[in-house]
Write an enzyme that holds these catalytic residues in place. Structure first.
Site, PDB file in Angstrom:
ATOM      1  N   ALA A 113       0.230  -1.203   0.095  1.00 53.98           N
ATOM      2  CA  ALA A 113      -0.493   0.172  -0.302  1.00 53.98           C
ATOM      3  C   ALA A 113       0.899   1.458   0.020  1.00 53.98           C
ATOM      4  CB  ALA A 113      -0.414  -0.118   1.141  1.00 53.98           C
ATOM      5  N   GLU A 114       2.470   1.110   0.917  1.00 54.70           N
ATOM      6  CA  GLU A 114       2.708   2.165   0.670  1.00 54.70           C
ATOM      7  C   GLU A 114       3.724   3.125   0.087  1.00 54.70           C
ATOM      8  OE1 GLU A 114       5.760   5.043   3.589  1.00 54.70           O
ATOM      9  OE2 GLU A 114       3.968   3.393   5.032  1.00 54.70           O
ATOM     10  N   THR A 115       4.038   1.397  -1.212  1.00 55.48           N
ATOM     11  CA  THR A 115       4.938   1.782  -1.949  1.00 55.48           C
ATOM     12  C   THR A 115       4.105   2.002  -3.137  1.00 55.48           C
ATOM     13  OG1 THR A 115       6.269  -0.303  -1.374  1.00 55.48           O
ATOM     14  CG2 THR A 115       6.012   0.423  -4.108  1.00 55.48           C
TER      15      THR A 115
ATOM     16  N   SER B  73       2.633   6.176  -2.577  1.00 48.37           N
ATOM     17  CA  SER B  73       4.166   6.575  -2.606  1.00 48.37           C
ATOM     18  C   SER B  73       4.126   6.936  -4.489  1.00 48.37           C
ATOM     19  CB  SER B  73       5.231   6.330  -1.813  1.00 48.37           C
ATOM     20  OG  SER B  73       5.068   6.698  -0.514  1.00 48.37           O
TER      21      SER B  73
END
Length: 158
Positions: free
Chosen positions: A78-80, A83
């Site tokens: 999710a963060e990848t 971002s």
């Protein structure tokens, strides 16, 4: 066993983004990749634009002791993806720095590939927020995440 396919398809970027970064001599695939952690976890970015980022990750190798996909692995995916979307929204003069990540895990997954799709909730001058929906091979929702990134000037990001 458990190795990724040696043939990777290139990430699909909108032409205007390809042109912007090519003019700067920047390798898009390197800048908008999953990074070292994501690479170790088998994360692959499939499609990337400020409006939509899609990536996949194998369940195998990313499980907790009970054999289920680790919640932290979903958070990395999710963060990848969020971002990458934030960076593309900010453009070549900005750097996205994650400041808040929230993940809700809906169901367990024991095998296969999960797919994450990040779409913007808010795209401003100084922050960007993306919702990331992660689904299993049967298109069942595994996790819903929200990532907010601060958009900093690239020169002052260090």
């Amino acid at each position: 066993m458990g190795e990724q396919s040696p043939t990777k398809s290139p990430v699909k970027f909108p032409q205007e983004i390809i042109d912007e970064y090519a003019a700067l001599g920047v390798d898009l695939a390197a800048v908008f990749s999953a990074g070292h952690l994501g690479t170790r976890m088998g994360v692959e970015i499939v499609e990337a634009s400020p409006e939509r980022v899609v990536g996949t990750m194998p369940v195998e190798g990313n499980t907790q002791p009970y054999g289920l996909l680790h919640g932290g692995a979903s958070a990395v995916l999710a963060e990848t993806l969020g971002s990458v979307g934030s960076m593309l929204h900010g453009g070549s003069r900005k750097v996205a720095v994650g400041v808040d990540l929230n993940c809700t895990h809906h169901r367990g997954v024991r095998s296969g590939l999960v797919t994450g799709v990040a779409t913007p909730v808010h795209r401003g001058r100084t922050t960007a927020t993306y919702e990331i929906v992660i689904t299993d091979d049967q298109d069942k929702r595994v996790c819903t995440a929200r990532l907010t990134c601060l958009l900093r000037d690239a020169q002052g990001a260090a």
